[in-house]
Scaffold this motif. Structure first.
Motif, mmCIF file in Angstrom:
data_model
loop_
_atom_site.group_PDB
_atom_site.id
_atom_site.type_symbol
_atom_site.label_atom_id
_atom_site.label_comp_id
_atom_site.label_asym_id
_atom_site.label_seq_id
_atom_site.Cartn_x
_atom_site.Cartn_y
_atom_site.Cartn_z
ATOM 1 N N VAL A 232 46.000 72.851 36.932
ATOM 2 C CA VAL A 232 46.831 71.650 36.786
ATOM 3 C C VAL A 232 46.673 71.115 35.365
ATOM 4 C CG1 VAL A 232 46.655 70.962 39.218
ATOM 5 C CG2 VAL A 232 44.906 70.190 37.629
ATOM 6 N N LYS A 298 42.504 77.174 30.683
ATOM 7 C CA LYS A 298 42.757 75.738 30.533
ATOM 8 C C LYS A 298 41.443 74.942 30.516
ATOM 9 C CE LYS A 298 43.851 71.457 31.988
ATOM 10 N NZ LYS A 298 43.329 70.505 32.943
ATOM 11 N N LEU A 302 41.030 73.413 27.003
ATOM 12 C CA LEU A 302 41.470 72.019 26.982
ATOM 13 C C LEU A 302 40.366 71.054 27.435
ATOM 14 C CD1 LEU A 302 44.850 70.485 28.012
ATOM 15 C CD2 LEU A 302 42.721 69.347 28.544
ATOM 16 N N HIS A 306 38.149 68.687 25.063
ATOM 17 C CA HIS A 306 38.062 67.236 25.234
ATOM 18 C C HIS A 306 36.600 66.781 25.208
ATOM 19 C CE1 HIS A 306 42.077 65.738 27.199
ATOM 20 N NE2 HIS A 306 42.071 65.640 25.901
ATOM 21 N N ARG A 376 37.212 57.538 28.489
ATOM 22 C CA ARG A 376 37.723 58.240 29.677
ATOM 23 C C ARG A 376 37.199 59.681 29.700
ATOM 24 N NH1 ARG A 376 41.622 61.807 31.833
ATOM 25 N NH2 ARG A 376 42.379 62.530 29.816
HETATM 26 C C1 CS2 Z 1 40.042 65.533 30.690
HETATM 27 C C2 CS2 Z 1 41.133 65.767 31.708
HETATM 28 O O1 CS2 Z 1 38.827 64.317 32.299
HETATM 29 C C3 CS2 Z 1 38.762 64.944 31.264
HETATM 30 O O2 CS2 Z 1 37.729 65.078 30.647
HETATM 31 O O3 CS2 Z 1 39.749 66.708 30.004
HETATM 32 O O4 CS2 Z 1 41.411 64.614 32.437
HETATM 33 C C4 CS2 Z 1 42.417 66.282 31.030
HETATM 34 O O5 CS2 Z 1 43.027 65.286 30.274
HETATM 35 C C5 CS2 Z 1 43.380 66.835 32.034
HETATM 36 O O6 CS2 Z 1 42.755 67.845 32.758
HETATM 37 C C6 CS2 Z 1 44.624 67.380 31.334
HETATM 38 O O7 CS2 Z 1 45.322 68.206 32.180
#
Ligand code: CS2
Length: 496
Positions: A232, A298, A302, A306, A376
């Motif tokens: 997702v 992902k 991603l 983050h 967040r």
């Molecule tokens: C983020 C996710 O919570 C986190 O650390 O990496 O919320 C991210 O934004 C989503 O998975 C994007 O799809």
């Protein structure tokens, strides 16, 4: 100027003059999906796809939201007031904002008010899917052994009170039991969380709980219930008061809890449903036989990216992802982490060029309209890092690959948990279920440089990996001498 209108079914006709609203008849929508965990992400993703599908005329897959915690009451109250309608603000990098009222959510139940009503709803023959966004921590697994934590007091409560559960597994078990007794087919359990093999994980955890309650039921679940894995994706920052104000001033609508998100959206799902499913492929989702390469890509790029920006950036003094990634040092560091540490552990993903994917992530991260806060990102790091970053570290340790970039993030996490301030001494608001444990272990660093790695539930046997601990010890020593994380980041980049 005309005064703004409250978001409500009765006002939709008038509102349709100034914004995109559902054109289908919401009174005709059946509930086919019960969704547990109605936060921003569910509303920008599954509910968004389902609303789009409803626009094609398919009204059998309406969503009934469920909140399992007292903390969900506010969302329920706000949405109920608005007939479960909300605005989805899609923010483009050039400042353009698209706004659509989403109509696919048609009900919302709070389990704390009436657990039996939630069980009955899930057991209703109309319900074909129970979907979940219960966060990484909601699966109640031991991060190292992967086992279900049967000793969790809430689990023990649920085993003793099957009709008044607190956790998701108690609800699923009670509802599936009811269906089985009534001779009904089971619903599909569809996880929408950022957990590798999220469907398999939901299945393992549910079976462990069900086995402790009723072996025959557990067998029935194992044989009959489907748990599709899925990847997702949509970046969905926390809603701000400015978003609410913008809706009122620019769109003339009063919405108590809108959602904002980026334009990008992806959902790759295994086609494995035991009681039918929506044709989400008509509105952009992909159904595939094996989702593993997509989810690994992902999560390792991603979500891990983050966390890299989140922890290093918080200590440096950045506040949002876009600010961090616009800082050339952070952008280069992130790209090096992706290229040298994450990419080597990934499999080929059909139809995806990883270089293009990584470029697109950096572009998405730098969207200046999405002020995704590092607070967040760092929320519940103890549940996230074991899923997002530590598997990459372990794989690289096994193959002798690079581990330096991720190791500095763990050292930064220790400093963050210990001091609770950034390198300028400004306090950071740490929200983590394991906050106390993290803090205590990190505080021991002055005495024992590896103290933080002693948290078995997070690091397991990593503390015995000499190649990792020696590097970590060096970084921790440097960081505690001089918390200017940028110096250490630069040092690593120079070594490349
Ligand atoms: C983020 C996710 O919570 C986190 O650390 O990496 O919320 C991210 O934004 C989503 O998975 C994007 O799809």
């Amino acid at each position: 100027m005309k005064s703004a209108l409250k978001l409500k079914q009765a006002n939709l006709d008038s509102l349709s003059r100034q914004m995109d609203t559902p054109s289908y008849d919401r009174s005709q929508v059946n509930v086919g999906i019960v969704h547990v965990g109605v936060g921003g992400f569910h509303r920008s993703h599954e509910a968004y796809y389902t609303d789009k599908l409803m626009e094609t005329g398919s009204l059998t897959w309406g969503i009934c939201g469920v909140g399992l915690r007292e903390a969900d009451r506010k969302m329920r109250d706000v949405l109920k007031e608005q007939d479960y309608l909300y605005s989805l603000l899609v923010k483009h990098p050039d400042g353009k904002v698209e706004n659509r009222v989403i109509g696919s959510l048609v009900d919302f139940m709070l389990s704390v008010d009436n657990p039996q009503a939630v069980i009955d709803r899930m057991a209703d023959p109309e319900t074909k899917i129970v979907s979940l966004t219960i966060t990484e921590g909601g699966y109640n697994f031991h991060p190292v052994t992967g086992e279900f934590r049967i000793d969790n007091p809430d689990v023990q409560h649920d085993l003793a009170h099957p009709n008044e559960p607190r956790l998701i597994f108690g609800y699923l078990t009670a509802a599936l039991q009811k269906r089985r007794r009534a001779g009904l087919p089971p619903f599909t359990v569809q996880s929408c969380d950022n957990v590798p093999h999220n469907g398999d994980m939901a299945k393992r955890m549910l079976l462990a709980f069900a086995k402790a309650q009723d072996l025959a039921l557990a067998e029935w679940i194992e044989e009959n219930v489907c748990f599709p894995n899925a990847m997702v994706d949509r970046i969905t920052p926390v809603t701000t008061p400015e978003d609410i104000a913008l809706l009122e001033s620019d769109f003339g609508v009063i919405d108590g809890w809108p959602v904002t998100c980026e334009p990008f959206c992806q959902w790759v799902i295994e086609d494995l449903f035991c009681d039918g499913r929506p044709e989400w492929e008509k509105v952009g989702a992909q159904f595939v036989a094996d989702v593993t390469p997509y989810e690994k890509m992902k999560i390792s790029l991603l979500n891990a990216g983050h966390s890299v920006l989140g922890l290093l950036g918080s200590i440096h003094g950045h506040e949002t992802i876009d600010a961090a990634v616009r800082d050339p040092l952070f952008a280069t560091y992130l790209r090096h982490f992706m290229d040298l540490e994450a990419t080597p552990v990934l499999d080929e993903v059909e139809g995806i060029d990883l270089d293009v994917y990584k470029d697109s992530l950096i572009e998405r991260f730098s969207n200046p309209s999405i002020k995704d806060s590092l607070a967040r990102i760092c929320l519940e790091s103890s549940a996230k890092l074991p899923k997002f970053l530590l598997p990459t570290l372990r794989e690289n340790l096994a193959t002798g690959g690079s581990i330096a970039y991720v190791t500095l993030v763990i050292a930064a996490w220790c400093y963050y948990s210990d001091k609770g301030v950034n390198c300028h001494g400004v306090a950071l608001d740490i929200v983590d279920e394991m906050k106390t444990e993290l803090h205590e272990a990190a505080q021991g660093t002055a005495e024992d440089v590896l103290s933080f790695l002693g948290i078995d539930a997070i690091f397991g046997d990593l503390i015995a990996e000499e190649a990792f601990t020696s590097l970590y010890a060096q970084m921790i020593t440097d960081l505690y001498e001089n918390p200017h994380i940028a110096v250490l980041m630069q040092k690593l980049l120079n070594q490349k």
